[in-house]
Enzyme design. Structure first.
Site, PDB file in Angstrom:
ATOM      1  N   GLU A 225       0.869  -1.174   0.000  1.00  0.00           N
ATOM      2  CA  GLU A 225       0.000   0.000   0.000  1.00  0.00           C
ATOM      3  C   GLU A 225       0.907   1.226   0.000  1.00  0.00           C
ATOM      4  OE1 GLU A 225      -2.900  -0.387  -0.697  1.00  0.00           O
ATOM      5  OE2 GLU A 225      -3.367  -2.433  -0.111  1.00  0.00           O
ATOM      6  N   CYS A 259      -1.931   9.113   2.696  1.00  0.00           N
ATOM      7  CA  CYS A 259      -1.500   8.533   1.418  1.00  0.00           C
ATOM      8  C   CYS A 259      -2.484   8.804   0.301  1.00  0.00           C
ATOM      9  CB  CYS A 259      -1.252   7.036   1.571  1.00  0.00           C
ATOM     10  SG  CYS A 259      -2.706   6.103   2.103  1.00  0.00           S
TER      11      CYS A 259
END
Length: 481
Positions: A225, A259
């Site tokens: 991720e 993110c």
């Protein structure tokens, strides 16, 4: 010199401890390779109880690690989705665990085909500093629901949260079921080299490559991720107040240290000034002051603060127009590590903030003349973790969906796709690989074992040697066509 020696000694001890726990978890898994539904549910309930009991202390620890972390943001983005993720898994785990029936061709009947979802074994999770609770709990819930043992490496940049999370887990679970590892970068590097049955890493693309390289030595499957430059498109007809409000929320949340934060905005050229004005209004209404405002989060540490200041200095030197939104006009350069949300106009490709993921409260605005031009701009760059489109025309929405690729997407919102329990979360290309959350998380940490079953009658004997019989010829006529 003395501090370095102590650090190396501590790291060596941590590495030795990590290897011992890894062996213990493997041994425990062999002794119980298929935990029952009841066992898994009880483990999830125990995790939820611990999280609820520790929630205020964890919020306090995160505030200390950031020097100022909005407590409400910690509740909204860390505690609440963690609890909701556990609740969702508890509600659906029985359904997820059931073997799925698959079709059997007439050629092979009577028989049955099923896919069994079995635990992989020992799972490793590497947690970043920006959401240290949620990005530890989320993978743990998925791993635990799938019946695995789990080792979690916390970030060295959130020492208070990491220590408290370790205390919480140790008080709730035996070490051979769930273990929390702390320590510096060399501990993390060693951790990624263990022969896990699955490894999930959340962090930067550059470190993700190192993690994948280490995992490859053991053929360990990985879920990465990562991040990247997640774009937001403002359409030609969306009300600017709507787009600006939602983008201001998405960019200011955790001071952009997310993110999936909008990294840059693509805006029609004739709407840029209007968007800037609306953005200023919306941000100022959310954060009328910054310096002593506990709602506005600080940058995690001095290293990240200086990196962001370097981006601003570089952009300014190369001709960008910087628009600081500091409603109370406060002095923030006195050790607060807070940066006003800064819009960047006239950004060019040679500027660092247009090359690297920003990961802070800086938002470049790039003008475009047509929607297809904006789409081409996105597609000319590495595939992002998230993409945001603001516009209520459904044909335009579908056009963007069909002609772009990103890990996930929001239409007329920002960040919120991450919090959807029944949507997978993950990247593509430079922004990562693999998915988790909800059902996809269970499947990521499960081995999908295909099992073909026959009983006494054996139809397969009709194609056994010797070949060339009438039966063979009939089978060929029926099934090779």
């Amino acid at each position: 010199m003395g501090a370095t020696v102590v650090q190396l000694t501590d790291s060596k001890k941590q590495i030795q401890h990590t290897h011992r726990v890894f062996k213990d978890q493997n041994r425990a898994f062999r002794n119980n390779p298929m935990p029952s539904l009841t066992e898994r549910q009880e483990n999830l309930k125990r995790l939820k109880r611990a999280l609820l009991n520790y929630q205020e202390r964890l919020v306090e620890a995160m505030d200390r690690d950031f020097s100022c972390r909005s407590r409400d943001e910690s509740r909204i983005a860390e505690v609440m989705p963690s609890v909701q993720g556990i609740n969702y898994a508890l509600k659906h785990l029985d359904e997820w665990m059931k073997p799925s029936k698959r079709h059997v061709s007439v050629l092979f009947r009577p028989a049955s085909n099923k896919v069994y979802y079995q635990p992989k074994g020992v799972v490793g999770v590497i947690v970043p500093w920006n959401y240290p609770l949620y990005l530890a709990i989320g993978p743990l819930v998925a791993s635990m629901a799938a019946g695995n043992r789990t080792m979690i490496k916390m970030s060295e940049y959130t020492p208070h949260t990491s220590a408290l999370f370790k205390e919480m887990i140790e008080g709730s679970f035996p070490e051979d079921l769930v273990s929390v590892i702390t320590g510096e970068a060399e501990v993390a590097a060693d951790f990624s080299g263990l022969a896990f049955n699955h490894l999930l890493f959340t962090g930067s693309t550059s470190v993700g490559k190192l993690v994948m390289r280490a995992a490859a030595e053991n053929l360990t499957p990985v879920t990465l991720e990562l991040g990247g430059k997640s774009p937001a498109i403002v359409s030609s007809d969306v009300p600017l107040a709507d787009a600006a409000q939602r983008l201001a929320f998405g960019k200011a949340f955790n001071a952009g240290q997310t993110c999936v934060a909008p990294d840059y905005v693509l805006c029609p050229a004739d709407r840029v000034q209007g968007f800037v004005d609306e953005f200023r209004t919306q941000f100022s209404s959310m954060y009328p002051s910054l310096r002593d405002n506990d709602d506005y989060t600080a940058i995690i540490n001095e290293r990240q603060y200086q990196r962001l200041q370097g981006y601003l200095d570089d952009a300014r030197a190369k001709g960008a127009e910087l628009i600081e939104i500091n409603p109370a006009r406060e002095n923030l350069k006195d050790g607060t590590r807070k940066i006003p949300l800064t819009l960047v106009l006239k950004a060019t490709e040679d500027m660092k903030l247009m090359q690297d993921e920003i990961f802070g409260p800086i938002l470049p605005i790039v003008s475009y003349s047509s929607l297809d031009e904006a789409i081409h701009y996105i597609n000319d760059r590495p595939r992002p973790l998230a993409l945001y489109f603001f516009g209520y025309d459904k044909a335009m929405q579908q056009h963007v969906v069909d002609n772009t690729l990103s890990g996930g997407m929001c239409i007329n919102d920002a960040l919120m796709h991450v919090a959807q329990d029944d949507l997978p979360f993950g990247g593509i290309g430079d922004s990562g690989m693999g998915h988790y959350h909800g059902r996809e998380g269970f499947h990521t940490f499960s081995h999908h074992r295909a099992i073909f079953t026959k009983q006494r009658f054996n139809s397969g004997k009709y194609v056994y040697a010797p070949h060339g019989t009438a039966m063979h010829k009939m089978v060929y006529r029926m099934f090779i066509r």
